[in-house]
Design an enzyme around this catalytic site. Structure first.
Site, PDB file in Angstrom:
ATOM      1  N   ARG A 273     -17.968  -8.738 -11.228  1.00 14.99           N
ATOM      2  CA  ARG A 273     -17.048  -7.895 -11.990  1.00 14.99           C
ATOM      3  C   ARG A 273     -16.912  -6.558 -11.275  1.00 14.99           C
ATOM      4  O   ARG A 273     -17.894  -6.025 -10.727  1.00 14.99           O
ATOM      5  CB  ARG A 273     -17.570  -7.666 -13.420  1.00 14.99           C
ATOM      6  CG  ARG A 273     -17.352  -8.835 -14.381  1.00 14.99           C
ATOM      7  CD  ARG A 273     -15.870  -9.099 -14.640  1.00 14.99           C
ATOM      8  NE  ARG A 273     -15.619 -10.226 -15.531  1.00 14.99           N
ATOM      9  CZ  ARG A 273     -15.377 -11.473 -15.126  1.00 14.99           C
ATOM     10  NH1 ARG A 273     -15.362 -11.768 -13.842  1.00 14.99           N
ATOM     11  NH2 ARG A 273     -15.130 -12.426 -16.002  1.00 14.99           N
TER      12      ARG A 273
ATOM     13  N   GLU B 255      -8.357  -4.064 -12.924  1.00 14.13           N
ATOM     14  CA  GLU B 255      -7.415  -5.116 -12.500  1.00 14.13           C
ATOM     15  C   GLU B 255      -6.159  -5.109 -13.363  1.00 14.13           C
ATOM     16  O   GLU B 255      -6.262  -4.860 -14.565  1.00 14.13           O
ATOM     17  CB  GLU B 255      -8.100  -6.480 -12.604  1.00 14.13           C
ATOM     18  CG  GLU B 255      -9.270  -6.606 -11.663  1.00 14.13           C
ATOM     19  CD  GLU B 255     -10.035  -7.928 -11.818  1.00 14.13           C
ATOM     20  OE1 GLU B 255      -9.548  -8.847 -12.495  1.00 14.13           O
ATOM     21  OE2 GLU B 255     -11.129  -8.010 -11.254  1.00 14.13           O
TER      22      GLU B 255
ATOM     23  N   HIS C   8      -8.837 -11.783  -7.611  1.00 16.27           N
ATOM     24  CA  HIS C   8      -9.645 -12.470  -8.650  1.00 16.27           C
ATOM     25  C   HIS C   8      -9.344 -13.980  -8.692  1.00 16.27           C
ATOM     26  O   HIS C   8      -8.862 -14.503  -9.694  1.00 16.27           O
ATOM     27  CB  HIS C   8      -9.399 -11.828 -10.031  1.00 16.27           C
ATOM     28  CG  HIS C   8     -10.505 -12.136 -11.011  1.00 16.27           C
ATOM     29  ND1 HIS C   8     -10.882 -11.288 -12.023  1.00 16.27           N
ATOM     30  CD2 HIS C   8     -11.320 -13.211 -11.134  1.00 16.27           C
ATOM     31  CE1 HIS C   8     -11.866 -11.824 -12.728  1.00 16.27           C
ATOM     32  NE2 HIS C   8     -12.151 -13.001 -12.193  1.00 16.27           N
TER      33      HIS C   8
HETATM   34  C1  8YV Z   1     -11.888 -16.533 -14.529  1.00 16.80           C
HETATM   35  C2  8YV Z   1     -14.049 -15.321 -14.074  1.00 16.80           C
HETATM   36  O1  8YV Z   1     -10.791 -16.992 -13.867  1.00 16.80           O
HETATM   37  O2  8YV Z   1     -14.847 -16.993 -15.526  1.00 16.80           O
HETATM   38  C3  8YV Z   1     -14.930 -15.849 -15.135  1.00 16.80           C
HETATM   39  O3  8YV Z   1     -15.784 -15.078 -15.589  1.00 16.80           O
HETATM   40  O4  8YV Z   1     -14.266 -14.287 -13.584  1.00 16.80           O
HETATM   41  C4  8YV Z   1     -12.848 -16.000 -13.542  1.00 16.80           C
HETATM   42  O5  8YV Z   1     -13.242 -16.932 -12.598  1.00 16.80           O
HETATM   43  C5  8YV Z   1     -11.438 -15.539 -15.533  1.00 16.80           C
HETATM   44  O6  8YV Z   1     -12.466 -14.830 -16.093  1.00 16.80           O
HETATM   45  C6  8YV Z   1     -10.648 -16.241 -16.596  1.00 16.80           C
HETATM   46  O7  8YV Z   1     -10.697 -15.600 -17.844  1.00 16.80           O
END
Ligand code: 8YV
Length: 323
Positions: free
Chosen positions: A242, A271, A289
């Site tokens: 993150r 983001e 992302h």
């Molecule tokens: C997702 C991600 O695409 O799953 C997660 O925590 O960071 C990503 O790979 C995204 O969060 C979808 O909500």
């Protein structure tokens, strides 16, 4: 509840997952596929029985205020720091996520960023596309070798372990990790991973530092100016976790003045906006992302969210309940 539960998917999901939802529930799709506003999300909480958000939806105390009709937030994704868990608990709203199904896809992106940063792949590709390539020469675009180097993992969950396995088997890397708790000896042995209780020790020894901790208050700016200074000269920082785990202003300074040689980022503090100073630099690889962005993983995430919603409304044990 009379009739089929009313479920909102806040973004467009892969077709197979949307169809599975439509077979079992009264489903509303956000056909515009743009992020929903706070007001729209709050309204959705009072209109639907379950809301299925993604990382692009901030589910804060305002969204959860009052007595929401929705009793479930089934997140599409493993990370859920965009959901105020305390407020969800207080509002009596259950929360689920989708662990496991995006592990391999995200580990692939961590490895990709390791390779791209070390071998200057983004910079090299830009040179070719701009028709600036003057031809082969012994000193052109020299990067750093990945093989046999040391990978330091911060956090040691599923994605970190999958990254370690690939780094070790594919590139003979030495694996160090720092986590709140030491992993079982059997796991350390299988991955040939060494626990570093002291984070600075890991930072000083690793050629690549890869972040695998959840976002949120507990890890906010975990990688700050001092930690960046503690990194080994010429090393690389990789972030598929993150954005708020890293102090981006401090990272910019470190990219300019060292000691690190570069960074590979898939996630950002704010983001989809990215600090312009990042895009102006050659020694940082910037991805939008895409950690879990494979057709396979995204379908599996959708079906996993479906499984959580179905179990919840059928009164079965909910597989991935986090609240
Ligand atoms: C997702 C991600 O695409 O799953 C997660 O925590 O960071 C990503 O790979 C995204 O969060 C979808 O909500």
């Amino acid at each position: 509840m009379s009739g089929r539960p009313r479920v909102l998917l806040t973004r467009r999901w892969p077709e197979a997952a949307e169809q599975e939802f439509q077979r079992h529930f009264e489903v509303t799709l956000n056909t515009s596929d743009r992020p929903m506003t706070e007001g729209e999300l709050a309204e959705a909480m009072s209109e639907f029985d379950a809301v299925c958000p993604t990382v692009s939806d901030t589910i804060n105390a305002t969204v959860l205020a009052g007595r929401p009709r929705a009793s479930l937030l089934a997140n599409f994704g493993v990370g859920f720091n965009h959901i105020d868990i305390g407020a969800a608990r207080a509002a009596g709203v259950a929360v689920t996520n989708t662990p496991g199904v995006l592990t391999d896809a995200t580990a692939e992106i961590a490895l990709l960023l390791i390779l791209m940063t070390a071998r200057r792949a983004g910079e090299a590709e830009r040179e070719v596309r701009a028709r600036r390539w003057a031809g082969w020469r012994p000193t052109h675009m020299l990067g750093a070798s990945v093989t046999g180097k040391t990978l330091g993992l911060i956090g040691f969950g599923r994605i970190a372990q999958a990254t370690a396995e690939r780094a070790r088997l594919g590139f003979g890397m030495t694996i160090l990790y720092h986590a709140r708790r030491r992993a079982p000896a059997e796991l350390e042995e299988r991955l040939n991973a060494c626990f570093c209780e002291n984070l600075d020790e890991l930072l000083a020894s690793a050629d690549f530092v890869s972040l695998h901790v959840p976002g949120g208050e507990a890890t906010h700016h975990l990688v700050n100016a001092n930690r960046l200074k503690a990194m080994k000269p010429g090393s690389f920082l990789i972030n598929t976790a993150r954005g708020d785990v890293v102090d981006e202003q401090a990272l910019l300074k470190a990219l300019e003045n060292g000691p690190i040689a570069g960074a590979g980022l898939d996630v950002y503090a704010n983001e989809p906006s990215i600090l312009p100073e990042f895009t102006a630099r050659e020694n940082v690889v910037l991805l939008p992302h895409i950690g879990s962005a494979t057709a396979e993983a995204r379908v599996a995430m959708g079906l996993r969210a479906f499984e959580n919603v179905a179990a919840f409304f059928e009164g079965r044990t909910v597989p991935d309940r986090v609240v």
